[in-house]
Design an enzyme around this catalytic site. Structure first.
Site, mmCIF file in Angstrom:
data_model
loop_
_atom_site.group_PDB
_atom_site.id
_atom_site.type_symbol
_atom_site.label_atom_id
_atom_site.label_comp_id
_atom_site.label_asym_id
_atom_site.label_seq_id
_atom_site.Cartn_x
_atom_site.Cartn_y
_atom_site.Cartn_z
ATOM 1 N N HIS A 145 0.814 -1.213 0.000
ATOM 2 C CA HIS A 145 0.000 0.000 0.000
ATOM 3 C C HIS A 145 0.852 1.268 0.000
ATOM 4 O O HIS A 145 0.396 2.327 -0.448
ATOM 5 C CB HIS A 145 -0.934 -0.013 1.212
ATOM 6 C CG HIS A 145 -2.165 0.828 1.041
ATOM 7 N ND1 HIS A 145 -2.190 1.960 0.265
ATOM 8 C CD2 HIS A 145 -3.417 0.697 1.546
ATOM 9 C CE1 HIS A 145 -3.408 2.494 0.304
ATOM 10 N NE2 HIS A 145 -4.164 1.742 1.051
ATOM 11 N N ASP A 377 -10.344 -6.472 -17.912
ATOM 12 C CA ASP A 377 -10.641 -7.499 -18.915
ATOM 13 C C ASP A 377 -9.329 -7.997 -19.509
ATOM 14 O O ASP A 377 -8.588 -7.241 -20.137
ATOM 15 C CB ASP A 377 -11.536 -6.894 -20.007
ATOM 16 C CG ASP A 377 -11.918 -7.902 -21.086
ATOM 17 O OD1 ASP A 377 -11.530 -9.085 -20.981
ATOM 18 O OD2 ASP A 377 -12.590 -7.488 -22.056
#
Length: 433
Positions: A145, A377
């Protein structure tokens, strides 16, 4: 679940000569852990070789993900990018069962097998490609992070998918930090001590926190679905008694804040607080591009006493959230940037670092509703059928909002509570009374 690792390799950094990049004050405020996400795709999917090639080509534009967290000569946390160290870990694995047997990917400790180990991870980015018996694919990714926030990682995932499909990447990352330049002279106009960072030299009884811990077996994780129809009804009820039209996030968070407070059975006068992540990109002026890669998030801190929150209704709760988030505007972000200029060489510890794994009566809330995770995708003809923002976390009080993938839309919310409170919460989570 039987997962067999078939190969493991390191994708080297696209930069040959190492360079040190000091962590910004926002990087240092980010939690010092790896975040694990899972993407599930129905067959047919692109083959592993194409996905790996696409990843290598994408990392050329996202080199900081291949870096290594270090400390520079001034004892200040930094990121070393390039050279022989660092790189990204790439693991290939097979799963003996069918993907459909595990859908819709409810939070489970078993899913830790679908991504590389996060404890003592040597790489900031770790990827595991899991091929199921049916041909389905789950891509498990962990990233540190302190190198990238959720907005940044959504940019990365969308770019990676386009690279695999051979589609031009139109949203490349932006690394220009001129927006984060401190004022001259710096002006720390807000009190960030005790709110964002632990005071450097606290006075007796000034900042006293007693961490609360529970056995991980006492904490449960769940993924709740709130349909578009439910949200429409909730917003109509909330807005009916207010002149303000609340957003979906404000409305649903206000509702869940009240329901969690009921389930926890807090004392009437106990103060409950929510740490809400606020994206600074649109708040700074001029606005920072959404493609800015790194960390640019602070917290808002809505607060209320338990009984007043419950009895005040959904509109009151949403209003408290709205006002607290609005207060974290450009002035607050500028003050925080200047804090980094004045105290950047000191040992700064975020306040949440002193919490145990039970943060009641507080909540930690992250909204991923504005990100593009649902647009990822990787080609092949199959589709994204499940997305889990975190597989399992032994931390009570965490909520994560994500766009639902179901046809009727809506919102999915990851919730982590003590099991004794989760029983009641499940009963009332969708109550509009």
């Amino acid at each position: 679940m039987e997962v067999k690792v078939t190969s493991s390799t390191i994708l080297t950094s696209p930069i040959s000569h190492p360079s040190d990049i000091p962590l910004t004050i926002f990087d240092r405020f980010a939690t010092n852990i790896h975040i694990a996400v899972l993407y599930a795709f129905t067959p047919p999917t692109s083959n592993n070789a194409d996905i790996i090639s696409g990843l290598s080509n994408t990392l050329v534009h996202f080199p900081t993900l291949t870096g290594k967290l270090t400390t520079n000569s001034y004892a200040r946390p930094s990121l070393t990018v390039g050279g022989p160290h660092g790189g990204a870990l790439l693991v290939e694995a097979t799963v003996s069962s069918k993907l459909e047997d595990h859908l819709p990917l409810p939070p489970s400790p078993d899913f830790r097998l679908l991504h590389p180990e996060v404890n003592d991870a040597k790489h900031l980015l770790q990827v595991q490609l899991n091929r199921f018996q049916c041909g389905g694919l789950v891509i498990g990714v962990t990233n540190h992070h302190r190198v990238a926030d959720g907005q940044s990682m959504s940019t990365f995932f969308v770019a990676w998918g386009k690279m695999v499909r051979g589609v031009p990447v139109d949203s490349l990352p932006v690394y220009d930090q001129s927006w984060l330049k401190p004022r001259d002279p710096p002006l720390v106009q807000f009190d960030h001590w005790g709110t964002d960072f632990i005071p450097l030299s606290p006075q007796p009884n000034e900042f006293c926190v007693t961490p609360v811990y529970a056995d991980p077996s006492e904490i449960t994780n769940m993924l709740l679905h709130f349909s578009a129809e439910f949200i429409i009804k909730l917003k109509a009820q909330t807005n009916a008694s207010s002149t303000v039209k609340y957003t979906t996030f404000q409305t649903l968070l206000g509702h869940l804040w009240r329901m969690v407070t009921i389930a926890r059975q807090l004392d009437d006068e106990e103060c409950t607080m929510v740490r809400v992540s606020v994206n600074g990109r649109p708040r700074l002026q001029p606005p920072v591009p959404m493609e800015f890669f790194g960390n640019l998030v602070l917290n808002a801190y809505p607060k209320a006493k338990a009984r007043a929150l419950i009895e005040g209704g959904a509109a009151m709760a949403a209003g408290i959230v709205r006002e607290a988030v609005r207060d974290v505007g450009e002035d607050y972000f500028r003050s925080f940037i200047d804090l980094g200029e004045v105290y950047g060489n000191r040992d700064l510890v975020p306040c949440y670092d002193v919490d145990g794994n039970v943060i009641s009566p507080k909540l930690e809330v992250d909204s991923w509703l504005g990100f593009q995770f649902d647009e990822v995708d990787f080609g092949g003809g199959g589709g994204l059928c499940a997305f889990l923002p975190i597989n399992w976390v032994p931390l009570e009080g965490l909520l994560i909002f994500i766009p639902a993938l179901s046809r009727n839309g809506g919102v999915d919310v990851f919730v982590s509570l003590l099991e004794k409170h989760a029983v009641r919460f499940r009963e009332i989570s969708h109550s509009l009374d």
